[in-house]
Design a protein around this motif. Structure first.
Motif, PDB file in Angstrom:
ATOM      1  N   THR A  74      59.982 -10.917  -0.650  1.00 40.76           N
ATOM      2  CA  THR A  74      59.896  -9.589  -1.251  1.00 40.76           C
ATOM      3  C   THR A  74      60.243  -8.511  -0.235  1.00 40.76           C
ATOM      4  OG1 THR A  74      58.215 -10.261  -2.854  1.00 40.76           O
ATOM      5  CG2 THR A  74      58.314  -7.920  -2.312  1.00 40.76           C
ATOM      6  N   LEU A  75      59.688  -8.616   0.973  1.00 42.58           N
ATOM      7  CA  LEU A  75      59.969  -7.630   2.007  1.00 42.58           C
ATOM      8  C   LEU A  75      61.434  -7.670   2.425  1.00 42.58           C
ATOM      9  CD1 LEU A  75      56.766  -8.032   4.218  1.00 42.58           C
ATOM     10  CD2 LEU A  75      57.227  -6.305   2.473  1.00 42.58           C
ATOM     11  N   ALA A  76      62.009  -8.873   2.476  1.00 36.94           N
ATOM     12  CA  ALA A  76      63.430  -8.997   2.826  1.00 36.94           C
ATOM     13  C   ALA A  76      64.309  -8.281   1.813  1.00 36.94           C
ATOM     14  CB  ALA A  76      63.826 -10.468   2.917  1.00 36.94           C
ATOM     15  N   GLU A  77      63.965  -8.386   0.527  1.00 36.63           N
ATOM     16  CA  GLU A  77      64.733  -7.710  -0.515  1.00 36.63           C
ATOM     17  C   GLU A  77      64.571  -6.196  -0.425  1.00 36.63           C
ATOM     18  OE1 GLU A  77      67.253  -7.330  -3.912  1.00 36.63           O
ATOM     19  OE2 GLU A  77      66.982  -8.790  -2.311  1.00 36.63           O
ATOM     20  N   LEU A  78      63.349  -5.746  -0.152  1.00 37.35           N
ATOM     21  CA  LEU A  78      63.124  -4.310   0.016  1.00 37.35           C
ATOM     22  C   LEU A  78      63.926  -3.767   1.196  1.00 37.35           C
ATOM     23  CD1 LEU A  78      59.268  -4.077  -0.575  1.00 37.35           C
ATOM     24  CD2 LEU A  78      61.009  -2.908  -1.932  1.00 37.35           C
ATOM     25  N   LYS A  79      63.942  -4.495   2.306  1.00 32.79           N
ATOM     26  CA  LYS A  79      64.684  -4.044   3.479  1.00 32.79           C
ATOM     27  C   LYS A  79      66.187  -4.073   3.223  1.00 32.79           C
ATOM     28  CE  LYS A  79      63.132  -2.922   6.863  1.00 32.79           C
ATOM     29  NZ  LYS A  79      62.627  -1.577   7.259  1.00 32.79           N
TER      30      LYS A  79
END
Length: 219
Positions: A56-61
């Motif tokens: 999820t964090l990778a997609e947000l970044k």
């Protein structure tokens, strides 16, 4: 922390946008909805997006690289035994566990880590990797954070911000408190460059009753 972002989150952000920063506990909220909240209220530099899911964090970044992201990983340096109890690894294994996690966070551009069992050596290790670390909010509970501040922790999420601010002032002086205009992003940049020694203090919103407007603990 709180439940998935909802209508209540949007109302809170609109109400307090120019006064505070926002700690967004993403949980199972679709990334698209998180991005919409951030874009609709223009808070990319005023928020921290937290998740225990690195994907999820990778997609947000990938979609909004300027948004500060925090990975929650409360099992670092510990493993479950045959009775289901969490027990610490030996010291070398604990530190290697931290290095592995910090390497994963670094590789995705995730700037923050939330975990349990911190000490001065682990905090220094996080700084070495360029990752800002804080203790679990449950671990800190209603304490004043002094023990973690002495370890070198720069960011605390707590139940009693006045107590934590008082501890920060006692240990670090007036320069520990950032000007009111400071955004999450500018705080992080100053911290990385070590041009300031500001302490970032967040507060959990604790509610006995929830309504359609305030069902999201956001800050």
């Amino acid at each position: 922390g709180g439940s998935a972002l909802s209508y209540g989150a949007s109302v809170l952000v609109r109400r307090f946008r120019d006064k505070v920063g926002f700690h967004l506990d993403v949980k199972d909220t679709p990334v698209e909805r998180v991005l919409k909240l951030i874009a609709d209220h223009e808070i990319a530099d005023r928020c921290i997006a937290m998740s225990d899911d690195l994907r999820t964090l990778a997609e947000l970044k990938r979609r909004r690289p300027e948004v500060v992201c925090e990975w929650t990983q409360n099992t670092l340096g510990r493993r479950q035994n045959g009775q289901g109890e969490w027990v610490p690894l030996d010291r070398d294994a604990q530190l290697q566990d931290f290095r592995d996690a910090l390497g994963s966070a670094n590789g995705l551009g995730v700037e923050m880590l939330c975990t349990k069992g911190l000490d001065a050596e682990k905090v220094a290790l996080c700084r070495e990797y360029g990752v800002t670390v804080r203790p679990s909010a449950n671990e800190l509970a209603a304490g004043d954070g002094a023990a973690h501040l002495k370890m070198g922790v720069e960011w605390l999420l707590c139940d009693d911000p006045e107590r934590v601010q008082k501890a920060a002032l006692a240990l670090r002086g007036r320069e520990a408190i950032a000007p009111g205009s400071t955004t999450v992003r500018s705080w992080l940049v100053a911290s990385r460059k070590q041009t300031e020694s500001w302490t970032l203090i967040g507060v959990n919103l604790i509610k006995e009753k929830q309504t359609a407007v305030d069902q999201e603990p956001l800050l």
